[in-house]
Design a protein around this motif. Structure first.
Motif, PDB file in Angstrom:
ATOM      1  N   ALA A 162       0.816  -1.218   0.000  1.00 43.59           N
ATOM      2  CA  ALA A 162       0.000   0.000   0.000  1.00 43.59           C
ATOM      3  C   ALA A 162       0.847   1.264   0.000  1.00 43.59           C
ATOM      4  N   VAL A 163       2.117   1.157   0.416  1.00 44.06           N
ATOM      5  CA  VAL A 163       3.005   2.322   0.411  1.00 44.06           C
ATOM      6  C   VAL A 163       3.112   2.924  -0.997  1.00 44.06           C
ATOM      7  N   LEU A 164       2.960   2.099  -2.018  1.00 43.64           N
ATOM      8  CA  LEU A 164       3.060   2.594  -3.394  1.00 43.64           C
ATOM      9  C   LEU A 164       1.926   3.546  -3.754  1.00 43.64           C
ATOM     10  N   LYS A 165       0.778   3.404  -3.077  1.00 40.53           N
ATOM     11  CA  LYS A 165      -0.392   4.207  -3.433  1.00 40.53           C
ATOM     12  C   LYS A 165      -0.178   5.696  -3.165  1.00 40.53           C
ATOM     13  N   SER A 166       0.730   6.028  -2.252  1.00 37.32           N
ATOM     14  CA  SER A 166       0.974   7.443  -1.967  1.00 37.32           C
ATOM     15  C   SER A 166       1.752   8.123  -3.091  1.00 37.32           C
ATOM     16  N   PHE A 167       2.206   7.340  -4.069  1.00 39.52           N
ATOM     17  CA  PHE A 167       2.943   7.904  -5.207  1.00 39.52           C
ATOM     18  C   PHE A 167       2.151   7.792  -6.505  1.00 39.52           C
ATOM     19  N   LEU A 168       0.858   7.466  -6.402  1.00 37.62           N
ATOM     20  CA  LEU A 168      -0.026   7.432  -7.553  1.00 37.62           C
ATOM     21  C   LEU A 168      -0.802   8.745  -7.597  1.00 37.62           C
ATOM     22  N   THR A 169      -0.757   9.432  -8.716  1.00 36.62           N
ATOM     23  CA  THR A 169      -1.364  10.758  -8.819  1.00 36.62           C
ATOM     24  C   THR A 169      -2.444  10.759  -9.896  1.00 36.62           C
ATOM     25  N   VAL A 170      -3.641  11.187  -9.533  1.00 35.53           N
ATOM     26  CA  VAL A 170      -4.752  11.266 -10.488  1.00 35.53           C
ATOM     27  C   VAL A 170      -4.827  12.674 -11.056  1.00 35.53           C
ATOM     28  N   LYS A 171      -4.629  12.793 -12.358  1.00 32.06           N
ATOM     29  CA  LYS A 171      -4.723  14.070 -13.075  1.00 32.06           C
ATOM     30  C   LYS A 171      -5.279  13.791 -14.471  1.00 32.06           C
ATOM     31  N   PRO A 172      -5.888  14.790 -15.097  1.00 32.07           N
ATOM     32  CA  PRO A 172      -6.361  14.584 -16.466  1.00 32.07           C
ATOM     33  C   PRO A 172      -5.222  14.496 -17.477  1.00 32.07           C
ATOM     34  N   MET A 173      -4.031  15.046 -17.113  1.00 29.59           N
ATOM     35  CA  MET A 173      -2.900  15.049 -18.049  1.00 29.59           C
ATOM     36  C   MET A 173      -1.648  15.462 -17.303  1.00 29.59           C
ATOM     37  N   ASN A 174      -0.483  15.043 -17.801  1.00 30.52           N
ATOM     38  CA  ASN A 174       0.785  15.566 -17.312  1.00 30.52           C
ATOM     39  C   ASN A 174       1.667  15.912 -18.506  1.00 30.52           C
ATOM     40  N   LEU A 175       2.705  16.686 -18.283  1.00 28.00           N
ATOM     41  CA  LEU A 175       3.516  17.194 -19.395  1.00 28.00           C
ATOM     42  C   LEU A 175       4.343  16.113 -20.081  1.00 28.00           C
ATOM     43  N   LEU A 176       4.605  15.024 -19.380  1.00 29.73           N
ATOM     44  CA  LEU A 176       5.422  13.962 -19.972  1.00 29.73           C
ATOM     45  C   LEU A 176       4.627  13.091 -20.937  1.00 29.73           C
ATOM     46  N   PHE A 177       3.323  12.929 -20.686  1.00 30.64           N
ATOM     47  CA  PHE A 177       2.540  11.954 -21.442  1.00 30.64           C
ATOM     48  C   PHE A 177       2.594  12.172 -22.961  1.00 30.64           C
ATOM     49  N   PRO A 178       2.414  13.390 -23.482  1.00 22.26           N
ATOM     50  CA  PRO A 178       2.469  13.547 -24.950  1.00 22.26           C
ATOM     51  C   PRO A 178       3.796  13.085 -25.540  1.00 22.26           C
ATOM     52  N   PHE A 179       4.904  13.320 -24.834  1.00 24.92           N
ATOM     53  CA  PHE A 179       6.204  12.875 -25.326  1.00 24.92           C
ATOM     54  C   PHE A 179       6.318  11.348 -25.245  1.00 24.92           C
TER      55      PHE A 179
END
Length: 249
Positions: A162-179
């Motif tokens: 469960a420690v991994l869940k604190s590093f999961l981020t919900v967003k509609p988009m991030n700057l890395l994804f298009p690349f």
């Protein structure tokens, strides 16, 4: 390649949802399979036949599977065991994420160097390149999940991790994804072009298998952003979740 990716992923999900007392057997079996995969890759390194290409590729995929199994059973993680505190962000947050996964990342590099030593300059090094491609897919997906995506798929994170869940981020988009999606798409197209232009059947098979993995990388990245029920792909691997959680409690 599609079946191997789907079934191996589901099998790992299944094993890391079992009671903790079973993990030592899962890791023993996984480690034996890793050793067998390394041997196959070494044994086939001088063989350029069609069978040898399939065998080496399968060995590379199974070697990567050991990395996933060792992480999600909690055997090879990192020195940090605590979740990230509320309000933590930026490079400090990234440092905490690295601390949770540090030994996992070291293990990935160690196996990659081992594979390079076994077949890096050989005529048959398809297992090495399958492993490296899966590593690239994995790293890109994890960075995107860390920066923020629509579907973090936290239902696949077992209770003991469960420690991994604190590093999961919900967003509609991030700057890395298009690349990431652009690079993955270009890579898949180039690999398919190599497959089409290959003259020998063994080479055509090798490039096609790598192209299939790259296409799956594109698929996986889109699944991070599209509002679709990803868990249905591996529904068969999750029914033991509740019983396993009761056992751990």
């Amino acid at each position: 390649a599609l079946f191997l990716w789907w079934f191996a992923t589901g099998l790992i999900f299944f094993l890391d949802q079992l009671p903790v007392r079973t993990f030592k057997w899962s890791m023993a079996g996984g480690t034996a399979l890793l050793a067998a995969s390394l041997w196959v890759i070494w044994a086939m390194s001088g063989d350029s036949s069609l069978f040898a290409v399939y065998a080496s590729f399968t060995g590379g995929v199974l070697a990567w599977g050991w990395q996933e199994l060792s992480l999600y059973t909690g055997y090879v993680t990192g020195p940090r065991k605590q979740s990230c505190p509320a309000g933590c962000s930026g490079w400090r947050h990234f440092g905490h994420a690295l601390g949770v996964n540090l030994w996992h990342e070291v293990a990935i590099v160690a196996v990659a160097l081992t594979l390079w030593g076994l077949c890096g300059k050989a005529v048959n090094n398809w297992g090495l390149w399958a492993y490296m491609l899966l590593w690239a897919m994995h790293l890109s997906a994890r960075l995107n999940v860390f920066l923020g995506v629509r579907n973090v798929s936290e239902e696949f994170v077992p209770a003991h991790m469960a420690v991994l869940k604190s590093f999961l981020t919900v967003k509609p988009m991030n700057l890395l994804f298009p690349f990431s999606i652009t690079a993955a798409t270009i890579g898949a197209v180039l690999l398919f072009q190599q497959a089409i232009s290959a003259d020998l059947a063994a080479e055509r098979a090798g490039w096609s298998l790598l192209a299939a993995l790259a296409a799956l990388a594109v698929f996986e990245h889109w699944m991070l952003m599209l509002p679709v029920p990803v868990e249905k792909l591996w529904k068969w691997s999750l029914p033991v979740r509740q019983d396993a959680a009761k056992s751990r409690n």
